[in-house]
Design an enzyme around this catalytic site. Structure first.
Site, short mmCIF file in Angstrom:
data_model
loop_
_atom_site.label_atom_id
_atom_site.label_comp_id
_atom_site.label_asym_id
_atom_site.label_seq_id
_atom_site.Cartn_x
_atom_site.Cartn_y
_atom_site.Cartn_z
CG HIS A 599 49.94 49.73 -13.80
ND1 HIS A 599 48.86 49.42 -14.60
CD2 HIS A 599 51.01 49.74 -14.62
CE1 HIS A 599 49.28 49.26 -15.85
NE2 HIS A 599 50.58 49.45 -15.89
NE ARG A 622 46.31 50.85 -20.16
CZ ARG A 622 47.14 51.61 -19.48
NH1 ARG A 622 47.13 52.93 -19.67
NH2 ARG A 622 47.99 51.09 -18.61
#
Length: 953
Positions: A599, A622
């Site tokens: 990740h 995000r």
């Protein structure tokens, strides 16, 4: 006579010949379709390779353009410096009144400055020329790409025409077969097959028209469907055998129970009639409960008619030292013969709980084994949400199951959807995942009663389909909701939770090979680290839900994905592949164990920068509008790209910095650190996550851009970064990067730097502040590979003929399975996978509703755990008033009280069980922790605890 003629026509040779001709026509048409499909696949492969090459050239051109821009920027700065120096020299020459020698020196300096200015201006022109050439190359690349697409469209049109001709042939074959339908049943089957084949090819052609990427996905999907059909056909051939084996096993169990009853009645009758003493009766009963084969055999022959003889013979059989030891041993590890439950679920995350609740709702009996002191596993930490296509609450939703599946197929290939094609079995469960998401969302709302009112869009998704609650985190809310519904079955004995019980072996019936239970170990008295007791829980089904192996650094991870061992992990300590290892001991097939997800954003805690376990910076940060920056403050990536793409770009950026003379990418420290930056609008969208991360000191509020820059300079050595505009302050570098991002968003065109196309709808980044900034780095997060299962989540193993067959009674769900995510998992799919496939296993498990008593024996530790949980309740009846001074006295590991929402809770016994560690609670000990608790959890989680009093104000 007329009736006789009608009946005789079935034997007419002419009619039979017509039917045979129809069959031959079908065979030929089918063969031609297969040939055309193979040709189309070959053509598509050629086109894919051409597109990959053009795409690579395009990306190189983009990189060249970016370097040219950086060079132009440096040249502009140099030119400005030269011009300033020239002006300064002119001023000095005009004002100076020195002797001729000094004037001569100044004239020479002036000439030198002019020469430097000319060189700088020349460099600027060269950089501009490089940029022009790069743009020309990009335009050429785009033209070639358009030409290739046009050729591909022409090929598809040609295939359409060929397919139309084939359809006419099939129509003729259909008419011939129709004439012979009364005496050609086999022709009917072939015609149906031809129709299905034609329909599949028609769907494939339609999918191909939607674009090159969709075409490859359609082919992969088609192959997966074909493989699934093959497995279904194989499964049907074995189904009768398996069902008969289960029925036989149930008949034997029933006979065993009847035999037990006869044995117990015989022993009781012998004692009542004086043929046996109470001690002898106890010895016989103990041998029966220990399943002594000799005593059970004697019971079949003597117990019903001659109980006295039965006891006499049983005692003689038990007279040997070995048998006596077996029946009289009183050690803690001795266990009574357990009755059979419908299912043992190993693992208490969302997958295991979903399977358990599904079986309980069907009327089954479930024992859940959890090796930790709490349920929830990694599922409770998944905070961004659960994916699903919501057609119930949003009927006008533009998202579809097909689009969702296309996104999964695309990003399963890796490299932001541009990777090589996968084997069909690597993504064989995508259709079931995406279809099942629709009803699973409704199941959570209607059956479990959880709130999923907020929807967001994560990286790699073409629509907003990631659902989360308005309060609390998605994972913990879903886990808590399903757990409470399971707990409602405790009082009836249908559901038992055995915490701190670690499964060690899956047992099988020696006669049938079917799974018949699980062996486990548990600490005595529930104290971890003390001597262990062992036991065996018998079951008709075993469902493995033990999670992945991301925490097994020196085991499965080192063996199959050694590249991943350089990174820290976000996983709990229990993620070590327990289920994988037990299943593989039974011959279970594994798939894609090398596919481990790194990740892109794990938080770097300033208080422990080298920690091996890190907190995930959830993707919703995000999705809400946060941007990623290099240590130097430069944007470099599409924040909403696939996880593997973002991670790979981060690593490539660190390596490019090293090549430019910066820090070594593998050198530790801040070399692989990046910045995640949110404005106030993004923070408000991620309104649960940001306060939680701020409380944990992982995100920090910075009031101005100057504050952000000062933090980056001091913590991340931003000014030392080589790949950033020369001579600019960090504040200006970050500001320029944000403005360029916003300009790209406003233009409606892809971002020229990162090709980003999806931007938040809430407008420009607010540069006035405040800001929320954190330090992130790539981390091991998820294992895509795992145990292979069929569509019912039954574990399969290889056969000698190259096929696979299910292991009777054994299921696997959640992260421990493979065949869904390929090389890369989309954010939000983990919780979807747990719930969809956990419920599928719960539906497929065979249970017995009538005629069978299904209870289980548990250890004292498990009973104590259940009893403690059962006595915890609401806060009715409180009268104890606790002052803040009194509360402050309870702030140690031996006595830890915390006030939440006006009530005071004693968390002393829960400290070691807390998933985030005891320290997270201890730092709130003796205080009002309401704000910190609400930033992470929903109040419904407190229903598992009983308050000791109320906080007096």
């Amino acid at each position: 006579d007329d009736d006789d003629d009608d009946d005789g026509r079935h034997d007419d040779p002419v009619t039979l010949k017509k039917a045979q001709a129809a069959l031959i026509t079908h065979h030929d048409a089918q063969k031609k379709l297969r040939a055309e499909k193979a040709s189309l696949a070959a053509d598509l492969e050629k086109t894919r390779r051409a597109l990959d090459e053009i795409s690579a050239q395009f990306h190189r051109a983009v990189a060249a353009e970016r370097d040219a821009r950086l060079a132009a920027s440096d040249a502009s700065a140099a030119l400005a410096d030269a011009r300033a120096a020239l002006e300064e020299e002119k001023r000095r020459a005009a004002d100076s009144r020195v002797d001729d020698e000094r004037a001569s020196e100044e004239r020479r300096a002036l000439a030198s400055a002019r020469a430097a200015a000319e060189v700088a201006e020349s460099k600027l022109h060269a950089a501009a020329e490089d940029e022009r050439r790069a743009r020309a190359e990009m335009a050429a690349m785009e033209a070639r790409l358009d030409a290739t697409r046009a050729e591909h469209a022409a090929e598809i049109a040609a295939k359409d025409r060929e397919l139309a001709a084939t359809r006419e042939n099939l129509a003729l074959a259909k008419a011939a077969a129709s004439a012979a339908r009364d005496n050609a049943s086999e022709a009917e089957e072939y015609r149906a097959t031809a129709k299905e084949t034609f329909a599949r090819l028609r769907e494939e052609i339609d999918s191909l028209k939607r674009g090159d990427v969709a075409s490859r996905d359609a082919i992969a999907s088609q192959k997966a469907v074909i493989e699934s059909l093959k497995r279904d056909a194989e499964g049907r051939r074995e189904e009768a055998k398996r069902e008969e084996a289960v029925r036989a096993r149930m008949r034997r169990e029933y006979e065993d129970l009847k035999n037990d009853e006869r044995l117990c009645r015989a022993a009781a009758a012998a004692a009542r009639d004086g043929d046996a003493t109470e001690e002898e009766e106890d010895a016989v009963i103990a041998a029966a409960l220990a399943s002594d084969a000799r005593v059970l055999t004697l019971a079949r022959h003597y117990a019903r008619d001659t109980p006295g003889k039965f006891v006499k013979h049983a005692l003689r059989a038990l007279a040997t030292p070995a048998a006596a030891a077996a029946t009289t041993e009183k050690t803690p590890t001795a266990t009574k013969r357990e009755r059979i439950v419908d299912a043992v679920v190993v693992g208490g995350g969302l997958a295991g709980l979903s399977a358990a609740l599904t079986i309980l709702d069907r009327g089954g009996v479930v024992v859940l084994l959890e090796k930790e002191g709490y349920v929830g596993g990694n599922s409770q930490w998944a905070s961004s949400g659960i994916n699903g296509v919501d057609r119930v609450n949003y009927p006008e939703n533009p998202d579809t199951v097909e689009t969702y599946a296309e996104d999964c197929y695309k990003h399963s290939r890796g490299d932001n959807g541009n990777g090589n094609a996968l084997a069909p079995e690597s993504v064989e469960h995508v259709p079931a995942l995406t279809r099942g998401s629709v009803e699973t969302l409704e199941w959570f709302r209607a059956r479990v009663g959880v709130d999923l009112s907020k929807v967001g869009r994560l990286g790699g998704h073409s629509h907003a389909r990631t659902h989360r609650p308005a309060s609390g985190m998605a994972g913990s809310t879903l886990v808590s909701g399903v757990q409470k519904k399971c707990d409602e079955y405790r009082s009836s004995g249908a559901f038992t939770v055995m915490k701190r019980h670690r499964a060690t072996e899956i047992t099988t019936d020696a006669r049938t090979g079917a799974v018949d239970g699980v062996r486990w170990v548990a600490p005595l008295d529930g104290v971890v680290g003390a001597n262990e007791t062992a036991g065996w829980t018998r079951a008709r089904n075993v469902i493995l839900a033990t999670g992945g192996y991301a925490g097994d650094r020196e085991g499965l991870l080192r063996e199959h994905a050694p590249f991943a061992t350089r990174f820290a992990t976000t996983n709990t300590p229990g993620s070590v592949g327990d289920g994988h290892k037990m299943a593989m001991k039974l011959g279970a097939s594994a798939i894609d164990l090398q596919n481990v997800q790194i990740h892109p954003t794990g938080f770097v805690d300033a208080s422990d920068v080298d920690a091996g376990t890190k907190t995930l910076a959830a993707e919703i940060l995000r999705g809400a509008g946060g941007v990623l920056l290099t240590r130097g403050g430069v944007r470099f990536v599409d924040e909403l790209g696939g996880r593997d793409y973002v991670t790979n770009t981060m690593i490539a950026e660190a390596e490019a910095e090293e090549a430019a003379g910066g820090l070594a990418a593998n050198g530790g420290g801040v070399a692989l650190n990046f910045v995640i930056l949110l404005d106030a609008v993004a923070a408000a969208e991620a309104d649960k996550h940001v306060p939680m991360y701020v409380k944990k000191n992982l995100l920090a509020r910075r009031d101005t851009m100057e504050d952000v820059a000062n933090w980056m300079d001091a913590t991340l050595r931003a000014r030392d970064v080589k790949r950033r505009p020369f001579g600019k302050l960090t504040r200006d570098v970050v500001t320029d990067a944000i403005r360029a991002h916003d300009d790209a968003a406003a233009s409606g065109e892809p971002c020229p730097l990162t090709n980003k196309t999806a931007f938040r709808a809430s407008g420009r980044f607010d540069l006035r502040g405040p800001f929320y900034a954190g330090r992130v780095t790539p981390v091991v997060h998820y294992t895509m590979g795992g145990i292979r299962v069929d569509d019912a989540m039954r574990v399969v193993r290889a056969r000698d003929d190259g096929g696979v067959e299910p292991v009777d009674g054994l299921f696997a769900v959640g992260e421990m399975t493979g065949g869904t995510h390929g090389r890369n998992r989309l954010g939000g799919n983990a919780l979807t996978e747990c719930a969809v496939f956990g419920r599928a296993a719960g539906r497929a498990a065979m249970i017995v509703r009538d005629g069978e008593t299904t209870t289980t024996t548990t250890t004292a530790a498990a009973a104590a755990t259940d009893a403690t949980a059962a006595t915890r309740g609401g806060k009715e009846g409180f009268t104890l008033q606790i002052t803040r001074d009194e509360l402050a006295k309870h702030a140690s590991s031996d006595d830890c009280w915390v006030a939440i929402g006006g009530d005071v809770y004693d968390f002393t016994d829960f400290l070691d069980d807390h998933p985030a560690g005891a320290e997270a609670i201890l730092k709130l000990g003796g205080t009002d922790g309401t704000e910190a608790f609400d930033a992470v959890h929903g109040r419904d989680m407190l229903e598992a605890f009983e308050a000791v009093g109320v906080l007096a104000e």
